[in-house]
Design a protein around this motif. Structure first.
Motif, PDB file in Angstrom:
ATOM      1  N   UNK A   1      -4.318   7.006 -20.736  1.00 46.68           N
ATOM      2  CA  UNK A   1      -3.351   7.308 -19.401  1.00 46.68           C
ATOM      3  C   UNK A   1      -3.638   8.512 -18.932  1.00 46.68           C
ATOM      4  N   UNK A   2      -3.739   9.619 -20.101  1.00 48.29           N
ATOM      5  CA  UNK A   2      -3.911  11.045 -19.600  1.00 48.29           C
ATOM      6  C   UNK A   2      -5.238  11.323 -18.835  1.00 48.29           C
ATOM      7  N   UNK A   3      -6.403  10.512 -19.362  1.00 49.93           N
ATOM      8  CA  UNK A   3      -7.823  10.606 -18.577  1.00 49.93           C
ATOM      9  C   UNK A   3      -7.781  10.190 -17.477  1.00 49.93           C
ATOM     10  N   UNK A   4      -6.842   8.974 -17.048  1.00 49.93           N
ATOM     11  CA  UNK A   4      -7.187   8.473 -15.725  1.00 49.93           C
ATOM     12  C   UNK A   4      -6.039   9.467 -14.913  1.00 49.93           C
ATOM     13  N   UNK A   5      -4.898  10.214 -15.357  1.00 46.91           N
ATOM     14  CA  UNK A   5      -4.232  11.222 -14.539  1.00 46.91           C
ATOM     15  C   UNK A   5      -5.125  12.131 -14.295  1.00 46.91           C
ATOM     16  N   UNK A   6      -6.068  12.724 -15.374  1.00 42.28           N
ATOM     17  CA  UNK A   6      -6.956  13.887 -15.189  1.00 42.28           C
ATOM     18  C   UNK A   6      -8.269  13.684 -14.062  1.00 42.28           C
ATOM     19  N   UNK A   7      -8.522  12.101 -13.848  1.00 44.44           N
ATOM     20  CA  UNK A   7      -9.350  11.835 -13.350  1.00 44.44           C
ATOM     21  C   UNK A   7      -8.895  11.925 -11.570  1.00 44.44           C
ATOM     22  N   UNK A   8      -7.771  11.273 -11.506  1.00 42.87           N
ATOM     23  CA  UNK A   8      -7.203  11.437 -10.045  1.00 42.87           C
ATOM     24  C   UNK A   8      -6.919  12.611  -9.778  1.00 42.87           C
ATOM     25  N   UNK A   9      -6.443  13.739 -10.448  1.00 41.23           N
ATOM     26  CA  UNK A   9      -6.321  15.097 -10.128  1.00 41.23           C
ATOM     27  C   UNK A   9      -7.403  15.676  -9.807  1.00 41.23           C
ATOM     28  N   UNK A  10      -8.440  15.590 -10.620  1.00 41.58           N
ATOM     29  CA  UNK A  10      -9.866  15.884 -10.354  1.00 41.58           C
ATOM     30  C   UNK A  10     -10.399  15.566  -9.093  1.00 41.58           C
ATOM     31  N   UNK A  11     -10.210  14.202  -8.825  1.00 40.38           N
ATOM     32  CA  UNK A  11     -10.833  13.474  -7.535  1.00 40.38           C
ATOM     33  C   UNK A  11     -10.374  14.289  -6.392  1.00 40.38           C
ATOM     34  N   UNK A  33       1.351  19.606  -9.172  1.00 42.39           N
ATOM     35  CA  UNK A  33       1.636  18.287  -9.814  1.00 42.39           C
ATOM     36  C   UNK A  33       2.284  18.481 -11.001  1.00 42.39           C
ATOM     37  N   UNK A  34       3.273  17.485 -11.427  1.00 42.36           N
ATOM     38  CA  UNK A  34       3.958  17.599 -12.729  1.00 42.36           C
ATOM     39  C   UNK A  34       2.786  16.988 -13.909  1.00 42.36           C
ATOM     40  N   UNK A  35       2.809  17.544 -14.987  1.00 43.94           N
ATOM     41  CA  UNK A  35       1.710  17.237 -15.941  1.00 43.94           C
ATOM     42  C   UNK A  35       2.008  15.918 -16.612  1.00 43.94           C
ATOM     43  N   UNK A  36       3.308  15.281 -16.339  1.00 45.85           N
ATOM     44  CA  UNK A  36       3.701  13.999 -16.916  1.00 45.85           C
ATOM     45  C   UNK A  36       3.000  12.758 -16.049  1.00 45.85           C
ATOM     46  N   UNK A  37       2.250  12.015 -16.599  1.00 45.45           N
ATOM     47  CA  UNK A  37       1.409  10.904 -15.628  1.00 45.45           C
ATOM     48  C   UNK A  37       2.309   9.599 -15.516  1.00 45.45           C
ATOM     49  N   UNK A  38       3.489   9.867 -15.192  1.00 46.33           N
ATOM     50  CA  UNK A  38       4.475   8.700 -15.038  1.00 46.33           C
ATOM     51  C   UNK A  38       3.897   7.572 -13.684  1.00 46.33           C
ATOM     52  N   UNK A  39       3.217   8.365 -12.631  1.00 45.77           N
ATOM     53  CA  UNK A  39       2.655   7.375 -11.782  1.00 45.77           C
ATOM     54  C   UNK A  39       1.594   6.551 -12.230  1.00 45.77           C
ATOM     55  N   UNK A  40       0.806   6.986 -13.161  1.00 43.72           N
ATOM     56  CA  UNK A  40      -0.246   6.201 -13.788  1.00 43.72           C
ATOM     57  C   UNK A  40       0.199   5.212 -14.458  1.00 43.72           C
ATOM     58  N   UNK A  41       1.219   5.381 -15.100  1.00 39.38           N
ATOM     59  CA  UNK A  41       1.783   4.252 -16.073  1.00 39.38           C
ATOM     60  C   UNK A  41       2.267   3.228 -15.077  1.00 39.38           C
ATOM     61  N   UNK A  72       0.617  -1.223  -0.151  1.00 42.06           N
ATOM     62  CA  UNK A  72       0.216   0.119  -0.082  1.00 42.06           C
ATOM     63  C   UNK A  72       0.896   1.322  -0.003  1.00 42.06           C
ATOM     64  N   UNK A  73       1.075   2.181  -0.978  1.00 40.71           N
ATOM     65  CA  UNK A  73       2.105   2.981  -1.151  1.00 40.71           C
ATOM     66  C   UNK A  73       1.350   4.371  -1.297  1.00 40.71           C
ATOM     67  N   UNK A  74       1.926   5.382  -0.442  1.00 43.23           N
ATOM     68  CA  UNK A  74       1.533   6.490  -0.259  1.00 43.23           C
ATOM     69  C   UNK A  74       2.486   7.414  -1.121  1.00 43.23           C
ATOM     70  N   UNK A  75       1.682   8.069  -2.228  1.00 45.14           N
ATOM     71  CA  UNK A  75       2.392   9.057  -2.962  1.00 45.14           C
ATOM     72  C   UNK A  75       1.673  10.582  -3.043  1.00 45.14           C
ATOM     73  N   UNK A  76       2.703  11.546  -2.958  1.00 46.68           N
ATOM     74  CA  UNK A  76       2.268  13.052  -2.788  1.00 46.68           C
ATOM     75  C   UNK A  76       2.965  13.590  -4.234  1.00 46.68           C
ATOM     76  N   UNK A  77       2.268  13.598  -5.378  1.00 41.94           N
ATOM     77  CA  UNK A  77       2.844  14.252  -6.485  1.00 41.94           C
ATOM     78  C   UNK A  77       3.502  15.443  -6.626  1.00 41.94           C
ATOM     79  N   UNK A  78       2.969  16.505  -5.662  1.00 44.04           N
ATOM     80  CA  UNK A  78       3.355  17.727  -5.526  1.00 44.04           C
ATOM     81  C   UNK A  78       4.738  17.762  -4.731  1.00 44.04           C
TER      82      UNK A  78
END
Length: 750
Positions: A702-712, A593-601, A570-576
């Motif tokens: 991948x971008x859509x998932x990133x934007x969903x996480x950011x928006x959530x 947050x960086x715009x590159x969605x590497x953690x989504x990949x 169970x990993x805790x990540x703060x992209x900021x």
């Protein structure tokens, strides 16, 4: 208890097999001769101990009783006659240091699945002072003890060599037989110092260290000056020395009170006079054991061990600004007595905590130097509290990472005690969201138990200065017994080289400048000894003196995230990152947050479940007086702040927020803040996002998932800010009054 003591008596006689060559016939003859000359003393010791045992077995010292009564006359066969007897162990058999088994457990069979515990004794060299602990230790380990005969004149390095030679043989045999190779060293007093020397020389052989009042502080005690005087005591007075040292070795009042309490609690008679008499007899039983010290440690032996073992060992460990100590990367538990009048054990425990990379400390309130002899002290209970015993099959699975040693119950308890004050002020509340959108109190909707073998990635916002992080980690421990594995900045984890703050360019103190100026001059010897500065450790952001790394954090990197997800953690990540934790003025609750969605990949690659979360409250409890820009532009401190920040290791090799997003550089510069009335802390975990089936090469997906996480996360922040206005206990004063009066947490919205 009496049945267990009887079993020990029956089995200990066959347990004393020496690792070194058995004593010669001449040696045995001398031991028999010594026995006959001490017949009266032996009879008194045996009778006293046996009588007290028959009244109450709580303090029956089987080790000492057998030492007083056993001889070779009762040998049942030739093999038994070749064994090392208890009498020879305690009464000064000749020969080199050797290992022996003080107990035979489970019918005498060695348990291949159990690790080895090696007890290294104190100044007496026999281990009799820890005899009451041996059965407890043998319940968890295969137990072996070191015996240093009174006639041995080897120095500390000879003892280290003897110990490592035995461990080399043991580990090789265990490996060849497919048995448990783990080795725990349990060292008391002189044995604690010796354990550190062994770990320094051969850390590859040691799994853990348990040190009880280690004599690594001998050189900072009065004994280097007073010790050489003791061997000069006349022969006719030498037998009285142990009794004269009683107030130094033990706390007689505490010992007496503890024994009387045990006798009263286990009284076999309704007659109070009989019970009190039994207690007095218990105390009297201590006297033969105490008097035996004069024979166990002759004057010449004492002089030798003070000089060639304790002095030389401390010189070895404490030289070169404690370089040897800082290099011992072995998990270490230091058990220190609060009232040790022999050596400064309490101060030494703090020194070892600072300089040993992986040390924990447990203080025994009111205990004396001879803590292991005091009623109520169980070294295995202490070790278990601190995670220094083998894991049991029914223990909670806090991590799936075999390389991570999770926090012990004592670590968690200390962290919670440290957080108690802030918890009382902020009364944190947690919400989670089910897949159907229903919001529930607590973390039950976070799919920790339901995820199977899949990893889970918790992604959220950093609040300024991160005072809420300890509560976040603790809540998952409370509800799930799971350690969140955070990805931390190198300064937080103390990784990345150097000390993380300035390196060689860091400002030098006045003392350092002065010492450099007088170096190699006649003035240098006149300066007081400089206490080395301890190395910087991971930042304490979870409370109780424990670092974030001890609760599971690792240095942030793509490889670290890959490894944790692969382990199913169970990993805790703060992209900021630091940019978000050290916000500027007027940036409350903004995401960076960086715009590159590497953690989504990475999540897609490992079939992880993503759970966005939001947190508020901390940033309403402070005002930023000066941010990073203000500090760097300050004409007085600006250059120093900028230079210091540039020397701090970076969390990202390439920060795409700068290279791709034209954002500001991430600087490790803490803002200057002033506290306000503490606001309540709120957390909301959003509905899980399942990325199963997503294609790594599908950029749009991948971008859509990133934007969903950011928006959530953004949506969660706005939800909490809005809903808290309806919390009847949002304000500090009514919340504290309610919780003080009701002894329960104040309710909140919903």
């Amino acid at each position: 208890t009496r049945r267990r003591a009887t079993t020990r008596e029956a089995t200990m006689a066959s347990a004393m097999r020496g690792v070194a060559s058995p004593p010669s016939r001449a040696t045995r003859a001398r031991a028999t001769s010594q026995t006959s000359t001490r017949a009266k003393t032996t009879t008194r010791a045996s009778t006293s101990t046996s009588t007290s045992s028959s009244t109450s077995s709580s303090s029956s010292d089987v080790f000492m009783r057998l030492a007083s009564s056993m001889g070779r006359g009762d040998a049942r066969d030739d093999a038994d006659a070749r064994r090392v007897t208890m009498r020879e162990i305690l009464r000064g058999a000749d020969g080199p240091p050797r290992m022996f088994s003080p107990l035979v457990t489970r019918g005498g069979a060695r348990r291949g699945d159990a690790p080895l515990a090696v007890y290294l004794p104190g100044l007496d060299g026999t281990g009799f002072s820890a005899a009451s602990q041996f059965e407890y230790i043998a319940d968890e380990f295969n137990l072996i003890a070191l015996n240093v005969p009174a006639g041995d004149r080897g120095d500390v390095f000879d003892l280290v060599k003897a110990t490592t030679a035995y461990l080399d043989t043991h580990v090789a045999a265990a490996r060849a037989n497919g048995e448990n190779e783990d080795v725990y060293l349990i060292g008391e007093s002189m044995g604690g110092m010796l354990s550190l020397c062994v770990a320094s020389e051969r850390p590859d052989l040691i799994t853990r260290l348990i040190l009880v009042n280690p004599a690594s502080s001998f050189d900072r005690s009065a004994w280097p000056a007073l010790g050489p005087l003791l061997p000069n005591v006349p022969s006719e007075l030498w037998g009285a020395v142990p009794y004269a040292l009683t107030p130094v070795l033990i706390d007689p009042v505490r010992m007496a009170r503890g024994m009387m309490d045990k006798v009263m609690s286990s009284a076999v008679s309704d007659d109070p006079l009989t019970t009190i008499a039994a207690g007095v007899e218990e105390l009297a039983g201590l006297l033969p054991a105490l008097g035996a010290l004069a024979e166990i440690i002759p004057r010449e032996t004492l002089a030798h061990r003070l000089d060639k073992v304790l002095r030389m060992g401390c010189e070895y460990l404490n030289s070169d600004d404690y370089a040897k100590l800082t290099a011992i990367d072995v998990p270490t538990l230091v058990i220190a007595s609060e009232n040790d009048n022999l050596i400064p054990s309490l101060a030494e425990s703090e020194r070892l905590r600072k300089f040993l990379p992986r040390a924990k400390v447990e203080v025994l309130k009111g205990a004396s130097h001879a803590a292991l002899q005091e009623p109520g002290v169980n070294v295995m209970t202490i070790a278990r509290r601190n995670g220094f015993v083998p894991k049991r099959a029914d223990a909670p699975v806090m991590t799936r990472d075999a390389k991570f040693d999770p926090p012990s119950p004592a670590d968690i308890e200390r962290a919670r005690e440290s957080l108690a004050g802030l918890r009382a002020l902020t009364s944190p509340v947690f919400f989670s969201t089910r897949p159907d959108g229903k919001i529930v109190r607590g973390l039950s909707a976070v799919p920790i138990r339901q995820r199977g073998s899949r990893p889970i990635l918790l992604v959220g916002n950093h609040q300024t200065m991160a005072p809420d992080l300890g509560f976040l980690v603790d809540e998952f421990l409370r509800e799930y017994d799971v350690c969140l594995r955070g990805l931390a900045h190198p300064v937080v984890s103390r990784e990345g080289g150097g000390d993380g703050f300035g390196g060689e360019d860091a400002p030098r103190s006045f003392e350092d400048t002065l010492r450099d100026a007088v170096k190699n001059t006649p003035v240098e010897p006149l300066l007081p000894r400089r206490e080395p500065k301890p190395p910087r450790r991971a930042m304490n952001i979870v409370g109780g003196g424990s670092s974030f790394t001890s609760f599971g954090a690792v240095p942030v990197s793509g490889f670290a995230l890959f490894r944790l997800l692969k382990q199913g953690e169970a990993v805790l990540l703060f992209p900021g990152g630091v940019r978000e934790a050290f916000k500027r003025k007027n940036e409350k609750y903004k995401l960076f947050w960086p715009s590159k969605p590497e953690f989504i990949r990475m999540a897609i690659k490992h079939d992880a479940i993503i759970v966005p979360f939001a947190a508020i409250g901390a940033e309403d409890s402070i005002d930023i007086v000066a941010d990073a820009n203000d500090l760097m532009n300050n004409p007085i401190v600006g250059d120093s702040v900028r230079k210091r920040s540039q020397s701090v290791p970076k969390a990202r090799a390439v920060d795409t927020r700068v290279t791709a997003d034209a954002g500001e550089e991430e600087l490790f510069i803490q803002p200057v803040v002033v506290p306000k009335a503490p606001e309540r802390f709120y957390f909301r975990f959003m509905a899980p996002i399942d990325v199963s089936g997503a294609d790594l090469d599908d950029e749009e997906r991948v971008k859509a998932i990133y934007e969903r996480v950011y928006g959530e996360v953004e949506g969660g922040i706005q939800y909490l800010l809005r809903e808290r206005e309806s919390d009847p206990f949002k304000e500090l004063a009514p919340r504290i009054v309610f919780e003080a009066a009701s002894s329960t947490q104040a309710p909140t919205f919903r």
